[in-house]
Design a protein around this motif. Structure first.
Motif, PDB file in Angstrom:
ATOM      1  N   GLU A  58     -26.474 -40.934 -15.836  1.00  0.00           N
ATOM      2  CA  GLU A  58     -26.370 -42.347 -15.477  1.00  0.00           C
ATOM      3  C   GLU A  58     -27.244 -42.659 -14.259  1.00  0.00           C
ATOM      4  OE1 GLU A  58     -22.148 -44.036 -15.776  1.00  0.00           O
ATOM      5  OE2 GLU A  58     -21.827 -41.860 -15.779  1.00  0.00           O
ATOM      6  N   ALA A  59     -27.321 -41.707 -13.307  1.00  0.00           N
ATOM      7  CA  ALA A  59     -28.145 -41.896 -12.117  1.00  0.00           C
ATOM      8  C   ALA A  59     -29.613 -42.014 -12.491  1.00  0.00           C
ATOM      9  CB  ALA A  59     -27.940 -40.738 -11.134  1.00  0.00           C
ATOM     10  N   ILE A  60     -30.076 -41.143 -13.397  1.00  0.00           N
ATOM     11  CA  ILE A  60     -31.482 -41.199 -13.832  1.00  0.00           C
ATOM     12  C   ILE A  60     -31.762 -42.546 -14.491  1.00  0.00           C
ATOM     13  CG2 ILE A  60     -33.150 -40.229 -15.471  1.00  0.00           C
ATOM     14  CD1 ILE A  60     -31.850 -37.476 -14.930  1.00  0.00           C
ATOM     15  N   ASP A  61     -30.837 -42.993 -15.310  1.00  0.00           N
ATOM     16  CA  ASP A  61     -31.018 -44.295 -15.979  1.00  0.00           C
ATOM     17  C   ASP A  61     -31.062 -45.425 -14.956  1.00  0.00           C
ATOM     18  OD1 ASP A  61     -31.027 -43.017 -18.417  1.00  0.00           O
ATOM     19  OD2 ASP A  61     -28.922 -43.455 -18.878  1.00  0.00           O
ATOM     20  N   ALA A  62     -30.195 -45.351 -13.928  1.00  0.00           N
ATOM     21  CA  ALA A  62     -30.138 -46.413 -12.918  1.00  0.00           C
ATOM     22  C   ALA A  62     -31.430 -46.462 -12.113  1.00  0.00           C
ATOM     23  CB  ALA A  62     -28.945 -46.190 -11.993  1.00  0.00           C
ATOM     24  N   HIS A  63     -31.935 -45.300 -11.684  1.00  0.00           N
ATOM     25  CA  HIS A  63     -33.177 -45.277 -10.904  1.00  0.00           C
ATOM     26  C   HIS A  63     -34.375 -45.712 -11.747  1.00  0.00           C
ATOM     27  CE1 HIS A  63     -31.299 -43.717  -7.388  1.00  0.00           C
ATOM     28  NE2 HIS A  63     -30.996 -42.542  -7.904  1.00  0.00           N
ATOM     29  N   THR A  64     -34.353 -45.341 -13.022  1.00  0.00           N
ATOM     30  CA  THR A  64     -35.435 -45.782 -13.907  1.00  0.00           C
ATOM     31  C   THR A  64     -35.409 -47.304 -14.055  1.00  0.00           C
ATOM     32  OG1 THR A  64     -35.315 -43.685 -15.125  1.00  0.00           O
ATOM     33  CG2 THR A  64     -36.408 -45.539 -16.223  1.00  0.00           C
ATOM     34  N   ARG A  65     -34.188 -47.856 -14.185  1.00  0.00           N
ATOM     35  CA  ARG A  65     -34.062 -49.320 -14.289  1.00  0.00           C
ATOM     36  C   ARG A  65     -34.556 -49.979 -12.996  1.00  0.00           C
ATOM     37  NH1 ARG A  65     -30.870 -52.921 -17.291  1.00  0.00           N
ATOM     38  NH2 ARG A  65     -31.752 -54.997 -16.887  1.00  0.00           N
ATOM     39  N   SER A  77     -32.651 -53.421  -6.225  1.00  0.00           N
ATOM     40  CA  SER A  77     -32.124 -52.685  -5.080  1.00  0.00           C
ATOM     41  C   SER A  77     -30.714 -52.184  -5.366  1.00  0.00           C
ATOM     42  CB  SER A  77     -32.138 -53.594  -3.842  1.00  0.00           C
ATOM     43  OG  SER A  77     -31.599 -52.927  -2.731  1.00  0.00           O
ATOM     44  N   ALA A  78     -29.887 -53.044  -5.976  1.00  0.00           N
ATOM     45  CA  ALA A  78     -28.520 -52.628  -6.301  1.00  0.00           C
ATOM     46  C   ALA A  78     -28.522 -51.485  -7.315  1.00  0.00           C
ATOM     47  CB  ALA A  78     -27.738 -53.823  -6.832  1.00  0.00           C
ATOM     48  N   TRP A  79     -29.392 -51.580  -8.333  1.00  0.00           N
ATOM     49  CA  TRP A  79     -29.502 -50.483  -9.302  1.00  0.00           C
ATOM     50  C   TRP A  79     -29.902 -49.175  -8.598  1.00  0.00           C
ATOM     51  CZ3 TRP A  79     -27.809 -49.749 -13.974  1.00  0.00           C
ATOM     52  CH2 TRP A  79     -27.658 -50.820 -14.866  1.00  0.00           C
ATOM     53  N   ASN A  80     -30.867 -49.252  -7.696  1.00  0.00           N
ATOM     54  CA  ASN A  80     -31.345 -48.052  -7.011  1.00  0.00           C
ATOM     55  C   ASN A  80     -30.225 -47.405  -6.196  1.00  0.00           C
ATOM     56  OD1 ASN A  80     -33.494 -46.286  -6.455  1.00  0.00           O
ATOM     57  ND2 ASN A  80     -33.924 -47.299  -4.519  1.00  0.00           N
ATOM     58  N   ASN A  81     -29.495 -48.222  -5.446  1.00  0.00           N
ATOM     59  CA  ASN A  81     -28.392 -47.690  -4.633  1.00  0.00           C
ATOM     60  C   ASN A  81     -27.265 -47.160  -5.507  1.00  0.00           C
ATOM     61  OD1 ASN A  81     -29.633 -48.361  -2.152  1.00  0.00           O
ATOM     62  ND2 ASN A  81     -28.993 -50.490  -2.377  1.00  0.00           N
TER      63      ASN A  81
END
Length: 637
Positions: free
Chosen positions: A524-531, A507-511
């Motif tokens: 970085e956003a794409i990487d975070a949402h993928t994670r 959840s923290a990664w998504n936000n």
């Protein structure tokens, strides 16, 4: 119900029927005074009826049996149809012996009790429609003095007065009399007087103007008292306790908990109370005992509460009942919350087999649950209220009942303070912040999450501190304080990771991904949402995985990777539709429409916008629905 206007309606009906020539043989009226201390018996009533038919003095038969014979013979001999009104009957024994021995004549009986054992046609009278209540009082004032313009000058106060009267004709009649007597005062002053009294029946009876057109005293409380006194002890006890229940309606299982009864015993008593029109069954449900809901008239509720308050023994009985129903609500809400939060691999909740069942129960009891949380301002109930509030957050957020969510969180915060529960207070502050954010009160939400974070830090609870940082970051992002949001969400992610809570870490990664995208750090956003997506998937939380796919689509679209974005939205929709998440589905469809529009696929974009509008409508988000329809209309052909 007493005071509903049964006699007035019967008399008006008789006058109209006579004017139409329906009863050329005439009309007879007997007040059986069924709810007085000394009701009229059928033997007494037959004497009055014979007298009205001209049989008296020496013509009167000497025995009761022969009097009934004479009465029926006279009715049989009359070829012109008559109407017999037997008013205010409390028991069939008062009127069954008086029924004509012929079907030529007609009988109209008024009563507060349903004679379900008899083959008679029953007409239940309800309280007035709010508009009719206003018209009744306004007409009563105008008929007395056509210059009385208070109803026109104070429409809001008049509506509030009729609401306080529960739209009950007797109460409205008393209120109109008070206004006639106080013709130089405004309606708002009477409203204030009733509110200050805290008991509508007491306030109205104190200002009662006297008698009505039938010579009866215009007082409300005695009408309710006579109905209450006639109840058997078990029914009287249940009625008293029902008057203490939270919310306007309550389910049968909750009533059973309130009264410490089995569901079947409670249902039987409730049906008996319904037959006396002291409670009202609410239509709906699946026909089982547990599905039936019950409602009290506001004036009955106020009367019953005053009865309880007037005696120490009854007050103690009432406090125990409130504890029982509050505990019942907490256990049921916790079970429903377990089902809403359930993920594959977790132990199956016992109480609710399906998510829809949990939502249906919460929907039915929502008003009572929210009202029960308000009891947390009393120390006796505070601990249970904090636990109950924690079990309602997921549901209220899912259904988007943000005002209720704010009410629940504020009450839980005060309850936790009352008992010195620091972590309970932190939880309540965090929930309050989430609700305030959804309600658009962003700065208050930031303050609430900050309070939660500080309390968690002081207590050394790193896991809950991480949740507070996560929620604070989301709210800072909504406030366009993007760099602060990134810092907060990074703190949340880093605190969650060593705890092993991959679900909340996801959840923290998504936000964090959303905040990075807003800061134009798209890669970085794409990487975070993928994670986030990859962390959510093994937890089995397909709903939050759908959110991650949706947010990944937004980031991909911003990076110009349009086809990949459309594919991500498609994955999100497949998952969302399993949960009936109409609002989330509407957002994803809107994003899909924007992507199709950017690719100049206007037909597909229009279809997605219109589907989004439908989803937003189902989610009770009419503004978003209207925006989606407008966007569809603006597209070129």
């Amino acid at each position: 119900m007493g005071g509903i206007g049964k006699t007035a309606l019967a008399v008006e009906a008789a006058h109209r029927a006579r004017a139409e020539g329906w009863f050329p043989g005439g009309t007879l009226f007997v007040d059986l005074r069924g709810y007085d201390d000394d009701p009229v018996t059928a033997d007494q009533a037959v004497l009055a009826l014979l007298d009205a038919l001209g049989v008296r003095d020496r013509d009167l038969p000497p025995t009761t049996e022969r009097q009934y014979d004479a009465y029926r013979a006279l009715l049989a001999e009359r070829h012109d149809r008559m109407l017999l009104i037997l008013d205010n009957a409390s028991d069939p024994s008062q009127y069954v012996p008086l029924l004509p021995g012929t079907d030529r004549h007609r009988v109209l009986i008024t009563s507060r009790d349903r004679p379900d054992a008899l083959p008679v046609r029953l007409i239940d009278l309800e309280t007035l429609d709010p508009g009719d209540s206003v018209a009744l009082v306004a007409r009563a004032l105008h008929d007395t003095d056509e210059r009385d313009d208070r109803p026109a000058r104070e429409p809001d106060a008049l509506r509030e007065l009729t609401r306080l009267c529960g739209h009950l004709p007797l109460a409205l009649q008393i209120a109109a009399g008070m206004l006639r007597r106080r013709r130089h005062r405004d309606i708002a002053s009477v409203v204030t007087e009733i509110r200050d009294a805290g008991d509508t029946t007491a306030a109205l009876d104190h200002g009662s103007p006297g008698a009505d057109l039938y010579g009866r005293s215009l007082v409300l409380r005695p009408v309710l008292e006579t109905s209450y006194r006639r109840l058997p002890p078990d029914q009287a006890r249940l009625l008293r306790l029902l008057c203490l229940a939270p919310g306007a309606e309550i389910g049968t299982e909750a009533v059973a908990a309130l009264a410490d009864l089995t569901t079947e015993s409670a249902l039987s008593l409730l049906e008996n109370l319904a037959a006396t029109h002291l409670v009202v069954p609410v239509r709906g449900g699946n026909g089982t005992a547990a599905a039936v809901r019950w409602r009290l008239h506001d004036l009955v509720r106020g009367f019953g509460a005053s009865v309880v308050a007037g005696e120490t023994r009854l007050r103690e009985e009432g406090e125990s009942a409130r504890e029982r129903v509050l505990d019942f609500y907490w256990r049921q809400a916790r079970a429903a919350d377990d089902r809403l939060r359930w993920l594959p691999g977790m132990e199956e909740p016992e109480r609710f087999g399906k998510r829809g069942q949990a939502l249906a129960w919460l929907d039915g009891e929502r008003a009572g649950l929210v009202a029960a949380v308000e009891w947390g301002r009393e120390k006796r109930y505070a601990d249970t209220v904090v636990a109950l509030a924690a079990s309602l957050g997921e549901y209220l957020a899912w259904r988007r009942y943000f005002d209720d969510w704010i009410t629940v969180a504020e009450a839980a915060r005060e309850a936790a303070r009352l008992t010195g529960d620091g972590m309970g207070e932190a939880m309540a502050w965090d929930y309050l912040g989430l609700a305030l954010k959804e309600a658009g009160r962003i700065e208050e939400a930031i303050d609430a999450h900050t309070q939660a974070r500080d309390l968690c830090q002081a207590a050394g609870d790193r896991h809950r501190e991480a949740s507070a940082w996560n929620n604070l970051g989301i709210t800072l992002r909504v406030a366009d304080r993007v760099e602060e949001a990134i810092d907060a969400l990074t703190r949340a992610r880093d605190l969650f990771h060593p705890t092993g809570d991959r679900h909340r870490e996801a959840s923290a990664w998504n936000n964090l991904g959303t905040a990075l995208r807003m800061a134009d750090r798209v890669k970085e956003a794409i990487d975070a949402h993928t994670r986030a997506r990859d962390l959510f998937h093994p937890t089995g939380d397909r709903h939050r995985e759908a959110t991650a796919w949706n947010n990944l689509g937004i980031a991909l679209r911003k990076a110009g990777r349009m086809e990949e974005a459309i594919e991500a939205y498609g994955k999100s929709l497949q998952l969302r539709r399993d949960f009936e998440d109409w609002y989330g589905e509407g957002r994803t469809l809107h994003n899909l429409a924007v992507s199709h529009k950017g690719a100049h696929r206007f037909t597909e974009a229009r279809a997605a916008y219109l589907q989004a509008a439908e989803a937003f409508t189902r989610a009770n988000a009419p503004d978003r629905a209207a925006q989606a329809r407008a966007s569809a209309a603006e597209l070129p052909d």
